[in-house]
Design a protein around this motif. Structure first.
Motif: not given
Length: 230
Positions: A120-133
């Motif tokens: 993945k190529n991500l820009s600034p922000g808040v990235y959520t995983f409800s369980s594991s990552a």
């Protein structure tokens, strides 16, 4: 000014604001940086124990509170000061709790539950995983701003995984808020402030190129690792 002209001008301003809001990149509304406070003075911080195997190098200070067991230095080395079960370490742990809570409360930009961070190529922000990552391979963070990864349970990286910073992204503005424990696989090249509620395990040869390993309540386990603060 005539009332009709006033209304037309107000309507025009509303339209302009709407156009700007629609065209403005999402990064303009990026998250607020969590408040690490005195924890910024530490490269590693843990709650129960810090154990090391091999010639790990911690560039900067080491802190432990409320635990008192730090082992494996030597052969490992700490270039700064060790604060073990003292007021300085306790203050840093309280600051860590504040930063952890800030990250946990940040509004979500994108929900990545069930997706691998690799590729993945991500820009600034808040990235959520409800369980594991999971991170397998390379994750690219691109752009100047705050990155928060809010992970419900565990964070695991596969061997030889890497976090890359591009186009002004800085490790000091990357935060990993992990709901339980984090494991960095062998030869992982990680970046950012890793904040785990319980424990952090760094497998043989895993490095945090620029960042911190901060375990709130549990242990930090090292094995031939290098950690350098931003």
């Amino acid at each position: 000014m005539p009332q009709g002209r006033t209304k037309r001008r107000a309507s025009l301003l509303v339209v302009i604001a709407a156009v700007i809001a629609g065209a403005w990149p999402a990064t303009a509304f990026a998250a607020t940086q969590p408040r690490l406070g005195t924890a910024l003075n530490f490269t590693v911080l843990a709650g129960s124990t810090i154990t090391n195997t091999g010639p790990s190098v911690i560039t900067g200070n080491l802190g432990l509170s409320p635990g008192s067991a730090v082992t494996g230095f030597l052969p490992g080395s700490v270039t700064g000061v060790k604060h073990i079960h003292d007021a300085v370490a306790l203050n840093a742990k309280n600051s860590l709790i504040t930063a952890y809570t800030d990250a946990a409360r940040a509004p979500t930009t994108s929900n990545l539950t069930g997706k691998n961070l690799g590729g993945k190529n991500l820009s600034p922000g808040v990235y959520t995983f409800s369980s594991s990552a999971q991170l397998t391979g390379a994750l690219t963070l691109s752009g100047n701003g705050v990155f928060i990864f809010r992970i419900g349970s565990t964070l695991t990286t596969a061997s030889n995984s890497v976090v890359l910073l591009r186009n002004g992204a800085q490790a000091c503005a990357v935060y990993w808020q992990v709901g339980s424990s984090a494991t960095l696989g062998s030869a992982t090249q990680f970046q950012g402030n890793l904040m785990a509620l319980t424990s952090i395990t760094m497998v043989t040869g895993a490095n945090i190129l620029k960042g911190r390993a901060l375990a709130r309540n549990g242990a930090l386990t090292l094995d031939t690792n290098r950690i350098t603060p931003p």
